[in-house]
Design a protein around this motif. Structure first.
Motif, short mmCIF file in Angstrom:
data_model
loop_
_atom_site.label_atom_id
_atom_site.label_comp_id
_atom_site.label_asym_id
_atom_site.label_seq_id
_atom_site.Cartn_x
_atom_site.Cartn_y
_atom_site.Cartn_z
N TYR A 85 0.83 -1.21 0.00
CA TYR A 85 0.00 0.00 0.00
C TYR A 85 0.87 1.27 0.00
CZ TYR A 85 -4.65 -2.06 0.69
OH TYR A 85 -5.84 -2.72 0.52
N ILE A 86 1.88 1.29 0.85
CA ILE A 86 2.73 2.47 0.95
C ILE A 86 3.48 2.71 -0.36
CG2 ILE A 86 4.72 3.47 2.12
CD1 ILE A 86 2.16 3.52 3.77
N ALA A 87 4.06 1.66 -0.92
CA ALA A 87 4.79 1.80 -2.17
C ALA A 87 3.87 2.24 -3.29
CB ALA A 87 5.48 0.48 -2.53
N GLY A 88 2.68 1.63 -3.35
CA GLY A 88 1.73 1.99 -4.40
C GLY A 88 1.27 3.44 -4.29
N HIS A 89 0.98 3.86 -3.08
CA HIS A 89 0.52 5.24 -2.88
C HIS A 89 1.61 6.25 -3.22
CE1 HIS A 89 -1.71 8.56 -1.06
NE2 HIS A 89 -0.61 8.89 -0.40
N LEU A 90 2.82 5.99 -2.77
CA LEU A 90 3.91 6.93 -3.02
C LEU A 90 4.29 6.97 -4.50
CD1 LEU A 90 6.20 6.27 0.07
CD2 LEU A 90 4.64 8.19 -0.31
N PRO A 147 -8.50 6.34 3.80
CA PRO A 147 -8.78 6.93 2.48
C PRO A 147 -7.72 6.61 1.42
CG PRO A 147 -9.08 8.55 4.23
CD PRO A 147 -8.42 7.36 4.86
N PHE A 148 -6.44 6.57 1.81
CA PHE A 148 -5.40 6.43 0.80
C PHE A 148 -5.30 5.01 0.23
CE2 PHE A 148 -3.04 4.73 4.38
CZ PHE A 148 -2.13 3.85 3.80
N THR A 149 -5.94 4.01 0.88
CA THR A 149 -5.83 2.63 0.41
C THR A 149 -6.87 2.27 -0.65
OG1 THR A 149 -7.29 1.79 2.16
CG2 THR A 149 -4.92 1.91 2.65
N GLY A 150 -7.89 3.13 -0.80
CA GLY A 150 -8.93 2.83 -1.79
C GLY A 150 -9.96 1.83 -1.33
N GLY A 151 -9.95 1.48 -0.05
CA GLY A 151 -10.95 0.55 0.48
C GLY A 151 -10.92 -0.79 -0.23
N GLU A 152 -12.11 -1.29 -0.60
CA GLU A 152 -12.21 -2.59 -1.24
C GLU A 152 -11.66 -2.58 -2.67
OE1 GLU A 152 -16.23 -3.87 -1.00
OE2 GLU A 152 -16.16 -4.25 1.17
N ASP A 153 -11.55 -1.41 -3.27
CA ASP A 153 -11.01 -1.32 -4.63
C ASP A 153 -9.48 -1.35 -4.65
OD1 ASP A 153 -13.56 -1.13 -5.74
OD2 ASP A 153 -13.61 1.05 -5.44
N GLY A 154 -8.85 -1.00 -3.53
CA GLY A 154 -7.41 -0.98 -3.48
C GLY A 154 -6.82 0.19 -4.24
N VAL A 244 5.13 -4.48 -9.43
CA VAL A 244 5.09 -5.44 -10.54
C VAL A 244 3.70 -5.52 -11.14
CG1 VAL A 244 5.26 -7.89 -11.15
CG2 VAL A 244 7.02 -6.83 -9.72
N PHE A 245 2.68 -5.66 -10.30
CA PHE A 245 1.32 -5.88 -10.80
C PHE A 245 0.50 -4.60 -10.90
CE2 PHE A 245 2.58 -10.03 -9.23
CZ PHE A 245 2.16 -10.85 -10.27
N GLY A 246 1.03 -3.48 -10.40
CA GLY A 246 0.33 -2.22 -10.52
C GLY A 246 -0.91 -2.11 -9.68
N ILE A 247 -0.99 -2.89 -8.61
CA ILE A 247 -2.17 -2.85 -7.76
C ILE A 247 -1.81 -3.31 -6.35
CG2 ILE A 247 -2.87 -5.21 -8.39
CD1 ILE A 247 -5.79 -4.25 -8.20
N ALA A 248 -2.46 -2.71 -5.36
CA ALA A 248 -2.33 -3.13 -3.97
C ALA A 248 -3.74 -3.27 -3.41
CB ALA A 248 -1.55 -2.09 -3.16
N THR A 249 -4.09 -4.45 -2.93
CA THR A 249 -5.46 -4.73 -2.49
C THR A 249 -5.48 -5.32 -1.09
OG1 THR A 249 -5.51 -7.01 -3.33
CG2 THR A 249 -6.05 -5.24 -4.89
N LEU A 250 -6.72 -5.50 -0.58
CA LEU A 250 -6.90 -6.07 0.75
C LEU A 250 -6.46 -7.53 0.82
CD1 LEU A 250 -10.41 -4.58 1.64
CD2 LEU A 250 -8.23 -4.00 2.71
N THR A 251 -6.38 -8.18 -0.33
CA THR A 251 -5.95 -9.59 -0.34
C THR A 251 -4.58 -9.75 0.30
OG1 THR A 251 -7.20 -9.99 -2.37
CG2 THR A 251 -5.48 -11.58 -1.81
N ASP A 252 -3.69 -8.80 0.04
CA ASP A 252 -2.32 -8.90 0.54
C ASP A 252 -2.20 -8.67 2.04
OD1 ASP A 252 -1.42 -9.46 -1.99
OD2 ASP A 252 -0.89 -7.38 -2.45
N VAL A 253 -3.21 -8.05 2.64
CA VAL A 253 -3.15 -7.77 4.07
C VAL A 253 -4.13 -8.65 4.85
CG1 VAL A 253 -4.93 -5.97 4.24
CG2 VAL A 253 -2.85 -5.79 5.63
N HIS A 254 -4.83 -9.54 4.15
CA HIS A 254 -5.81 -10.43 4.78
C HIS A 254 -5.11 -11.55 5.54
CE1 HIS A 254 -9.28 -13.33 4.80
NE2 HIS A 254 -9.89 -12.21 5.11
#
Length: 328
Positions: A85-90, A147-154, A244-254
């Motif tokens: 999440y941090i890397a994606g946001h920055l 707010p910065f994580t995009g919620g369920e959309d990531g 690599v995948f251009g996305i950060a989602t809740l799956t990775d923190v579940h």
């Protein structure tokens, strides 16, 4: 015994063959690993290989904690996901270059690990595991609401950017060499930690914590440092995956991600340097090539896990090392 200053002696690693602390068998195994990393992208899909390398680093980071300190964490997904999440946001919002975004992801994960570890190491065994799980779930719900994580959309459409602001990473092969370099650096760092005097104290705590304390070592301090190092490397793995995948989602923190890394480590070989790499490769390959079976992939993973526990109690690499009489 302590010297006149009252400071306990630091255990020294036993003399080893090979170079940089690698035994002869480990030198051969590492050479084979490097050769595979260098040759495989010309025969296999680079994005698949990058996923394997990211999870291999994640599993190695987790193994540093459970395999060499004896601490079972059920919350490592918090560090893996938060790093992403941090890397994606920055990278997306602040416009940081990928190497800086990944570094920041690792640093934030290490900081988070310091807080969680400071609370968790006060307990041992199943209590330690449950505390890490509970705190990781708090991180999950934070990521769901922040707010910065995009919620369920990531966080979607994370740019790969330019390495050092110069080298474009849009091409999969170019990005692969960056991911491979990060993995190998992380792998060598973990190996160096394990075979350092600090690593010898970690093993002493794993084998007999009361005795280590009686010798004058502050076991909680060593466990906390190991926890922070493990969390930071897990964050680097998660940050690299998000780039690599251009996305950060809740799956990775579940919490299920924490279960996956436990499975990877146990299948490959707990307390071995190369085991988590093989375990991650096996699990990710199964998920990728058995995806057409849908939910049955989980059932197949469970069957393989049971088979490994019954037939390979030391894990794949651990069993091979035992039969050959070498350390891997």
């Amino acid at each position: 015994m302590a010297d006149g200053s009252g400071v306990p002696p630091v255990p020294q690693p036993a003399a080893e063959a090979g170079i940089l602390g690698f035994s002869g068998a480990q030198v051969a195994a590492f050479a084979a690993l490097v050769a595979f990393v260098a040759i495989s992208p010309f025969f296999l899909y680079p994005v698949f290989l990058m996923k394997v390398l990211c999870f291999a680093l994640f599993a190695c980071a987790f193994n540093l904690l459970i395999g060499y300190v004896g601490l079972l964490s059920f919350g490592h997904a918090a560090f893996f996901g938060m790093g992403g999440y941090i890397a994606g946001h920055l990278a997306k919002v602040a416009g940081l270059t990928p190497e800086l975004a990944i570094l920041c992801g690792g640093l934030v994960a290490a900081t988070l690990g310091g807080g969680i570890g400071w609370l968790a190491i006060r307990r041992t065994g199943i209590y330690f595991a449950m505390i890490t799980l509970a705190l990781a779930q708090m991180v999950y719900f934070f990521c769901l609401q922040a707010p910065f994580t995009g919620g369920e959309d990531g966080i979607q459409s994370i740019p790969r950017g330019r390495l050092f602001g110069v080298i474009p990473l849009g091409n999969d092969m170019t990005l692969y060499w960056l991911v491979a370099s990060i993995f190998l650096i992380g792998f060598l760092l973990i190996h160096r930690i394990v075979h350092s005097p600090f690593g010898q104290v970690m093993k002493a705590i794993r084998e007999n914590e009361p005795r280590a304390i009686s010798l004058g070592y502050r076991a909680d301090d060593y466990k906390l440092i190991a926890f922070v190092l493990s969390a930071g490397l897990a964050g680097v793995a998660g940050a690299t995956k998000s780039i690599v995948f251009g996305i950060a989602t809740l799956t990775d923190v579940h919490w299920s991600m924490s279960g996956e890394v436990v499975l990877m480590t146990l299948v490959g070989g707990l307390g071995t340097i190369f085991g988590p790499v093989i375990g991650a490769a096996v699990i990710i390959t199964m998920q990728n090539y058995l995806a057409e079976f849908g939910a049955w992939v989980t059932v197949i993973q469970g069957v393989i896990f049971v088979a490994c526990v019954l037939a390979f109690r030391r894990g794949i690499v651990g069993e091979i090392a035992h039969r050959l009489g070498v350390r891997l």
